[in-house]
Design a protein around this motif. Structure first.
Motif, PDB file in Angstrom:
ATOM      1  N   SER A  69       0.815  -1.215   0.000  1.00 56.58           N
ATOM      2  CA  SER A  69       0.000   0.000   0.000  1.00 56.58           C
ATOM      3  C   SER A  69       0.848   1.263   0.000  1.00 56.58           C
ATOM      4  O   SER A  69       2.014   1.269   0.408  1.00 56.58           O
ATOM      5  N   PHE A  70       0.249   2.345  -0.439  1.00 53.45           N
ATOM      6  CA  PHE A  70       0.899   3.658  -0.406  1.00 53.45           C
ATOM      7  C   PHE A  70       1.161   4.083   1.032  1.00 53.45           C
ATOM      8  O   PHE A  70       2.200   4.686   1.338  1.00 53.45           O
ATOM      9  N   LYS A 197      -5.778  19.211  -6.555  1.00 52.51           N
ATOM     10  CA  LYS A 197      -7.036  19.075  -5.811  1.00 52.51           C
ATOM     11  C   LYS A 197      -8.142  18.512  -6.687  1.00 52.51           C
ATOM     12  O   LYS A 197      -9.016  17.772  -6.207  1.00 52.51           O
ATOM     13  N   SER A 198      -8.107  18.816  -7.986  1.00 53.13           N
ATOM     14  CA  SER A 198      -9.149  18.325  -8.898  1.00 53.13           C
ATOM     15  C   SER A 198      -9.106  16.812  -9.061  1.00 53.13           C
ATOM     16  O   SER A 198     -10.071  16.209  -9.539  1.00 53.13           O
ATOM     17  N   GLU A 199      -7.994  16.190  -8.681  1.00 54.83           N
ATOM     18  CA  GLU A 199      -7.848  14.738  -8.816  1.00 54.83           C
ATOM     19  C   GLU A 199      -8.201  13.985  -7.537  1.00 54.83           C
ATOM     20  O   GLU A 199      -8.210  12.755  -7.530  1.00 54.83           O
ATOM     21  N   LEU A 200      -8.459  14.712  -6.462  1.00 53.23           N
ATOM     22  CA  LEU A 200      -8.637  14.101  -5.156  1.00 53.23           C
ATOM     23  C   LEU A 200     -10.111  14.025  -4.769  1.00 53.23           C
ATOM     24  O   LEU A 200     -10.945  14.718  -5.326  1.00 53.23           O
ATOM     25  N   ILE A 201     -10.405  13.193  -3.783  1.00 51.56           N
ATOM     26  CA  ILE A 201     -11.764  13.086  -3.252  1.00 51.56           C
ATOM     27  C   ILE A 201     -11.755  13.526  -1.793  1.00 51.56           C
ATOM     28  O   ILE A 201     -10.818  13.237  -1.046  1.00 51.56           O
ATOM     29  N   LYS A 282     -11.839  20.928   7.554  1.00 48.34           N
ATOM     30  CA  LYS A 282     -12.457  19.816   6.843  1.00 48.34           C
ATOM     31  C   LYS A 282     -11.930  19.611   5.419  1.00 48.34           C
ATOM     32  O   LYS A 282     -12.451  18.767   4.686  1.00 48.34           O
ATOM     33  N   GLU A 283     -10.866  20.350   5.049  1.00 46.94           N
ATOM     34  CA  GLU A 283     -10.320  20.230   3.693  1.00 46.94           C
ATOM     35  C   GLU A 283      -9.316  19.072   3.594  1.00 46.94           C
ATOM     36  O   GLU A 283      -8.187  19.249   3.166  1.00 46.94           O
ATOM     37  N   LEU A 284      -9.751  17.895   4.028  1.00 48.90           N
ATOM     38  CA  LEU A 284      -8.949  16.679   3.943  1.00 48.90           C
ATOM     39  C   LEU A 284      -9.363  15.912   2.690  1.00 48.90           C
ATOM     40  O   LEU A 284     -10.546  15.650   2.472  1.00 48.90           O
ATOM     41  N   TYR A 285      -8.360  15.520   1.890  1.00 49.37           N
ATOM     42  CA  TYR A 285      -8.632  14.844   0.626  1.00 49.37           C
ATOM     43  C   TYR A 285      -7.719  13.620   0.488  1.00 49.37           C
ATOM     44  O   TYR A 285      -6.643  13.566   1.078  1.00 49.37           O
ATOM     45  N   GLY A 286      -8.169  12.676  -0.309  1.00 50.22           N
ATOM     46  CA  GLY A 286      -7.376  11.481  -0.585  1.00 50.22           C
ATOM     47  C   GLY A 286      -7.319  11.177  -2.070  1.00 50.22           C
ATOM     48  O   GLY A 286      -8.169  11.648  -2.847  1.00 50.22           O
ATOM     49  N   PHE A 287      -6.328  10.394  -2.472  1.00 49.54           N
ATOM     50  CA  PHE A 287      -6.207   9.952  -3.861  1.00 49.54           C
ATOM     51  C   PHE A 287      -7.244   8.895  -4.171  1.00 49.54           C
ATOM     52  O   PHE A 287      -7.613   8.080  -3.296  1.00 49.54           O
ATOM     53  N   LEU A 288      -7.717   8.899  -5.388  1.00 51.41           N
ATOM     54  CA  LEU A 288      -8.584   7.811  -5.832  1.00 51.41           C
ATOM     55  C   LEU A 288      -7.772   6.528  -5.859  1.00 51.41           C
ATOM     56  O   LEU A 288      -6.640   6.510  -6.320  1.00 51.41           O
ATOM     57  N   LYS A 289      -8.317   5.453  -5.384  1.00 51.15           N
ATOM     58  CA  LYS A 289      -7.583   4.179  -5.320  1.00 51.15           C
ATOM     59  C   LYS A 289      -7.499   3.557  -6.696  1.00 51.15           C
ATOM     60  O   LYS A 289      -8.373   3.703  -7.513  1.00 51.15           O
TER      61      LYS A 289
END
Length: 289
Positions: A69-70, A197-201, A282-289
Motif C-alpha cells: 500500500s501507499f 485538488k481536482s484529482e482528489l476526493i 475539513k479540507e482533507l482529501y485522498g487519492f482515488l484508489k
C-alpha cells in the motif's frame, strides 16, 4: 589415529604451537566481532525510516498497513540523518526550520519541486518503485491528463498558452529513470495545488490515512501530506504531517505545537493550524484508489 585439535597434546612444542594458534583465533574472532559492532553503529542493518525513528506517543500504537500500500510506503520512507536541516534547491538552509526529520529524496537545482510537486513526486515514486507505470498520471493546470506511459512511448506535450496537445517525437522512449525524471519535471512545471485538488476526493476526518492531504488550492496555495498514523486505546488518533514549500525545498516532517509533538491530533474547530499554513479543518482529501 589423527590428532584431535581440541585434545590436550603431549608434546611441549605442539602445545606451544596450538596455544599460539588459539590466541590468533581468539584475536581474529574478537576483531571480527568488534568490527561488526562498530559497523552496526555507523551503518544500521536497515535504513532509517519514518517509523523506525519516530515512535508513537505513550499509549498509542502505530497502524499497520499492507506492504503493497501507499500508506506502508510512506511509513517506511527513508530519512536523512537525524538533525539534518531542511535545504532549499540552491543548497542554502531554509530560514524557518519547523521540522523533526527530512525525507531523503533529492531536489532539482531549480525552483521546481514545491508543495504540490513533492506530494505528486511521492505518489509517482511509489507507483514507479512497484512498476505500476500505468497508474502514473496527473492533470496539469488546464485539466489535461498526462499519463507517464505516453512519455514512455515517445510522445510529448506541446504547450501554447493555455492550449496543449500531444505530438509523437524522437525523444527517448521507455520506462527508465531518465524518461521518468523528464516526465516529472514536466508535471512540476505545469501542475500545482489547483490541478492536484481536482484529482482528489474529499474525506471525513475520521477516515484519515497516510497518503491523504490537507490542501488549499490557489496561487499561492499549500498542501501537507499525512505520512503516518497511530491510535490510542480510547480511539483517539494522532498522525504525522510532511510538507515541501516555497521556494523549492526538501520535504520534511513537521513539528506540531500539541502535547504529542511531532504528532498532530485531529482539529476540533473550523481551522487546522500547521507551522506555516492554516487550513480549513475539513479540507482533507485522498487519492482515488
Amino acid at each position: 589415529m589423527g590428532t584431535n585439535f581440541f585434545s590436550r597434546p603431549t608434546d611441549r612444542n605442539q602445545r606451544v604451537k596450538l596455544s599460539s594458534i588459539r590466541i590468533w583465533i581468539f584475536l581474529f574472532l574478537f576483531g571480527i566481532s568488534f568490527l561488526s559492532f562498530a559497523t552496526l553503529l555507523i551503518f544500521p542493518l536497515h535504513a532509517d525510516s519514518i517509523q523506525k525513528r519516530i515512535t508513537p506517543p505513550n499509549g498509542y500504537l502505530r497502524v499497520d498497513y499492507p506492504k503493497a500500500s501507499f500508506s506502508h510506503y510512506l511509513q517506511n520512507f527513508p530519512l536523512k540523518p537525524d538533525g539534518s536541516p531542511v535545504l532549499l534547491y540552491n543548497g542554502k538552509q531554509k530560514q524557518n526550520q519547523v521540522h523533526v526529520a527530512v525525507l531523503n529524496f533529492p531536489l532539482l537545482k531549480r525552483d521546481l519541486i514545491q508543495c504540490a510537486d513533492a506530494v505528486m513526486k511521492l505518489r509517482a515514486e511509489y507507483f514507479y518503485a512497484n512498476k505500476k507505470f500505468d497508474a502514473i498520471h496527473f492533470k496539469i493546470s488546464n485539466g489535461m491528463d498526462v499519463p507517464f506511459l505516453r512519455f514512455a512511448n515517445g510522445e510529448r506535450v506541446v504547450v501554447k498558452g493555455n492550449k496543449t496537445s500531444w505530438i509523437q517525437t524522437k525523444a527517448k522512449q521507455g520506462t527508465n529513470r531518465d524518461v521518468f525524471e523528464e516526465y516529472l519535471q514536466f508535471i512540476y512545471s505545469y501542475a500545482g495545488t489547483i490541478s492536484l485538488k481536482s484529482e482528489l476526493i474529499k474525506k471525513p476526518l475520521s477516515q484519515l490515512e497516510p497518503g491523504d492531504v490537507w490542501i488549499e488550492a490557489g496561487s499561492p496555495g499549500h498542501v501537507v501530506m499525512v505520512v503516518d498514523k497511530a491510535m490510542g486505546k480510547d480511539g483517539q488518533m494522532v498522525f504525522l504531517l510532511a510538507q515541501s514549500y516555497m521556494p523549492s525545498q526538501e520535504m520534511h516532517i513537521l513539528n506540531s505545537e500539541g502535547e504529542f509533538s511531532p504528532w498532530f491530533t485531529l482539529p476540533k474547530g473550523n481551522n487546522f493550524q500547521t507551522p506555516e499554513w492554516e487550513f480549513p479543518a475539513k479540507e482533507l482529501y485522498g487519492f482515488l484508489k
